[in-house]
Design a protein around this motif. Structure first.
Motif, PDB file in Angstrom:
ATOM      1  N   VAL A  16      -2.684  13.440   0.270  1.00  0.00           N
ATOM      2  CA  VAL A  16      -2.044  12.249   0.816  1.00  0.00           C
ATOM      3  C   VAL A  16      -3.085  11.129   0.807  1.00  0.00           C
ATOM      4  CG1 VAL A  16      -0.993  11.201   2.863  1.00  0.00           C
ATOM      5  CG2 VAL A  16      -0.523  13.590   2.311  1.00  0.00           C
ATOM      6  N   ALA A  17      -2.754   9.997   0.173  1.00  0.00           N
ATOM      7  CA  ALA A  17      -3.674   8.854   0.108  1.00  0.00           C
ATOM      8  C   ALA A  17      -3.461   7.955   1.321  1.00  0.00           C
ATOM      9  CB  ALA A  17      -3.455   8.063  -1.172  1.00  0.00           C
ATOM     10  N   SER A  18      -4.578   7.419   1.849  1.00  0.00           N
ATOM     11  CA  SER A  18      -4.505   6.516   2.997  1.00  0.00           C
ATOM     12  C   SER A  18      -5.702   5.573   2.987  1.00  0.00           C
ATOM     13  CB  SER A  18      -4.478   7.308   4.305  1.00  0.00           C
ATOM     14  OG  SER A  18      -5.677   8.033   4.457  1.00  0.00           O
ATOM     15  N   GLU A  19      -5.682   4.630   3.910  1.00  0.00           N
ATOM     16  CA  GLU A  19      -6.784   3.675   4.100  1.00  0.00           C
ATOM     17  C   GLU A  19      -7.194   2.988   2.799  1.00  0.00           C
ATOM     18  OE1 GLU A  19      -9.980   4.909   6.689  1.00  0.00           O
ATOM     19  OE2 GLU A  19      -8.716   6.516   7.504  1.00  0.00           O
ATOM     20  N   ILE A  20      -6.204   2.519   2.047  1.00  0.00           N
ATOM     21  CA  ILE A  20      -6.456   1.845   0.778  1.00  0.00           C
ATOM     22  C   ILE A  20      -7.011   0.452   1.053  1.00  0.00           C
ATOM     23  CG2 ILE A  20      -5.433   1.071  -1.396  1.00  0.00           C
ATOM     24  CD1 ILE A  20      -3.147   3.144  -0.791  1.00  0.00           C
ATOM     25  N   LYS A  21      -8.131   0.131   0.395  1.00  0.00           N
ATOM     26  CA  LYS A  21      -8.774  -1.167   0.581  1.00  0.00           C
ATOM     27  C   LYS A  21      -9.260  -1.707  -0.757  1.00  0.00           C
ATOM     28  CE  LYS A  21     -10.297   0.057   5.148  1.00  0.00           C
ATOM     29  NZ  LYS A  21     -11.314   0.549   5.983  1.00  0.00           N
ATOM     30  N   PHE A  78       0.824  -1.204   0.000  1.00  0.00           N
ATOM     31  CA  PHE A  78       0.000   0.000   0.000  1.00  0.00           C
ATOM     32  C   PHE A  78       0.863   1.262   0.000  1.00  0.00           C
ATOM     33  CE2 PHE A  78      -3.426  -2.804   1.831  1.00  0.00           C
ATOM     34  CZ  PHE A  78      -4.207  -2.769   0.687  1.00  0.00           C
ATOM     35  N   THR A  79       2.027   1.192   0.603  1.00  0.00           N
ATOM     36  CA  THR A  79       2.956   2.325   0.587  1.00  0.00           C
ATOM     37  C   THR A  79       3.412   2.601  -0.840  1.00  0.00           C
ATOM     38  OG1 THR A  79       3.694   1.785   2.814  1.00  0.00           O
ATOM     39  CG2 THR A  79       5.135   3.199   1.520  1.00  0.00           C
ATOM     40  N   GLU A  80       3.607   1.551  -1.622  1.00  0.00           N
ATOM     41  CA  GLU A  80       4.004   1.720  -3.032  1.00  0.00           C
ATOM     42  C   GLU A  80       2.850   2.241  -3.885  1.00  0.00           C
ATOM     43  OE1 GLU A  80       6.091  -1.569  -4.890  1.00  0.00           O
ATOM     44  OE2 GLU A  80       6.672  -2.279  -2.897  1.00  0.00           O
ATOM     45  N   ILE A  81       1.644   1.833  -3.572  1.00  0.00           N
ATOM     46  CA  ILE A  81       0.465   2.216  -4.362  1.00  0.00           C
ATOM     47  C   ILE A  81       0.050   3.656  -4.088  1.00  0.00           C
ATOM     48  CG2 ILE A  81      -2.003   1.768  -4.671  1.00  0.00           C
ATOM     49  CD1 ILE A  81      -1.340  -1.212  -4.146  1.00  0.00           C
ATOM     50  N   ALA A  82       0.157   4.125  -2.850  1.00  0.00           N
ATOM     51  CA  ALA A  82      -0.346   5.443  -2.442  1.00  0.00           C
ATOM     52  C   ALA A  82       0.134   6.596  -3.332  1.00  0.00           C
ATOM     53  CB  ALA A  82      -0.023   5.704  -0.977  1.00  0.00           C
ATOM     54  N   PRO A  83       1.426   6.704  -3.660  1.00  0.00           N
ATOM     55  CA  PRO A  83       1.852   7.831  -4.510  1.00  0.00           C
ATOM     56  C   PRO A  83       1.197   7.822  -5.893  1.00  0.00           C
ATOM     57  CG  PRO A  83       3.756   6.809  -3.467  1.00  0.00           C
ATOM     58  CD  PRO A  83       2.574   5.934  -3.194  1.00  0.00           C
ATOM     59  N   ASP A 125      -2.396   6.264 -15.842  1.00  0.00           N
ATOM     60  CA  ASP A 125      -2.195   7.692 -15.621  1.00  0.00           C
ATOM     61  C   ASP A 125      -3.520   8.406 -15.723  1.00  0.00           C
ATOM     62  OD1 ASP A 125       0.525   7.345 -15.407  1.00  0.00           O
ATOM     63  OD2 ASP A 125       0.882   7.690 -17.534  1.00  0.00           O
ATOM     64  N   GLN A 126      -3.598   9.516 -15.006  1.00  0.00           N
ATOM     65  CA  GLN A 126      -4.793  10.338 -15.068  1.00  0.00           C
ATOM     66  C   GLN A 126      -4.911  10.912 -16.473  1.00  0.00           C
ATOM     67  OE1 GLN A 126      -4.740  13.770 -12.548  1.00  0.00           O
ATOM     68  NE2 GLN A 126      -6.939  14.047 -12.674  1.00  0.00           N
ATOM     69  N   LYS A 142      -3.456  15.600  -7.730  1.00  0.00           N
ATOM     70  CA  LYS A 142      -2.496  16.716  -7.657  1.00  0.00           C
ATOM     71  C   LYS A 142      -3.112  18.009  -8.171  1.00  0.00           C
ATOM     72  CE  LYS A 142       1.601  14.658  -6.685  1.00  0.00           C
ATOM     73  NZ  LYS A 142       2.951  14.895  -6.450  1.00  0.00           N
ATOM     74  N   GLN A 143      -4.023  17.920  -9.134  1.00  0.00           N
ATOM     75  CA  GLN A 143      -4.654  19.109  -9.702  1.00  0.00           C
ATOM     76  C   GLN A 143      -5.740  19.685  -8.794  1.00  0.00           C
ATOM     77  OE1 GLN A 143      -3.374  20.449 -12.433  1.00  0.00           O
ATOM     78  NE2 GLN A 143      -1.938  18.753 -12.529  1.00  0.00           N
ATOM     79  N   ASP A 144      -6.070  18.963  -7.708  1.00  0.00           N
ATOM     80  CA  ASP A 144      -7.141  19.403  -6.806  1.00  0.00           C
ATOM     81  C   ASP A 144      -6.660  20.434  -5.789  1.00  0.00           C
ATOM     82  OD1 ASP A 144      -8.690  17.570  -8.158  1.00  0.00           O
ATOM     83  OD2 ASP A 144      -8.566  16.044  -6.598  1.00  0.00           O
TER      84      ASP A 144
END
Length: 127
Positions: free
Chosen positions: A55-60, A36-41, A117-118, A48-50
């Motif tokens: 910061v992403a967290s609580e990935i499920k 999940f640490t690798e996925i978050a970025p 990619d977005q 980023k445009q928001d």
């Protein structure tokens, strides 16, 4: 991103002892928080445009589908993004979800997750 799969977990999944959701959750679980640490970025890139400092967290794992014939599937990742707007002293957290494709290589015991990619919209393409 490629993640190693425990041979016993792969066997349990192939023999339908566990669901695809449980299988993927096991690969990316609390026992392997680095996944999940690798996925978050990668997920943060969508926000980023928001503005703010996302910061992403609580990935499920929200849902997953898999085709045994092609060894390919899709997984929906649910997660939270926290935004900090320091100058305005504003902090907020929103819920998001992204669907990603993945492949399982049963010979190498790996799962490869593709976070696309977005999409960037270009007004020239509209005409």
């Amino acid at each position: 991103m490629t993640f190693d799969i425990d041979k016993d977990s792969l066997s349990d999944f192939q023999n339908e002892k566990i669901t695809i959701n449980d299988f993927i959750e096991g690969i990316l679980s609390d026992d392997n928080r680095s996944a999940f640490t690798e996925i978050a970025p990668w997920l943060v890139e969508f926000h980023k445009q928001d503005g703010g400092s996302p910061v992403a967290s609580e990935i499920k794992i929200a849902n997953a589908e898999f085709d045994h014939a092609t060894h390919a599937g899709k997984v929906k990742l649910a997660y939270k993004v926290s935004f900090t707007y320091g100058c305005a002293d504003i902090f907020r957290t929103d819920d998001y979800a992204e669907t990603c494709k993945f492949n399982i290589d049963p010979e190498k015991n790996t799962l490869t997750l593709f976070i696309t990619d977005q999409l960037h919209r270009n007004t020239i393409d509209e005409f």
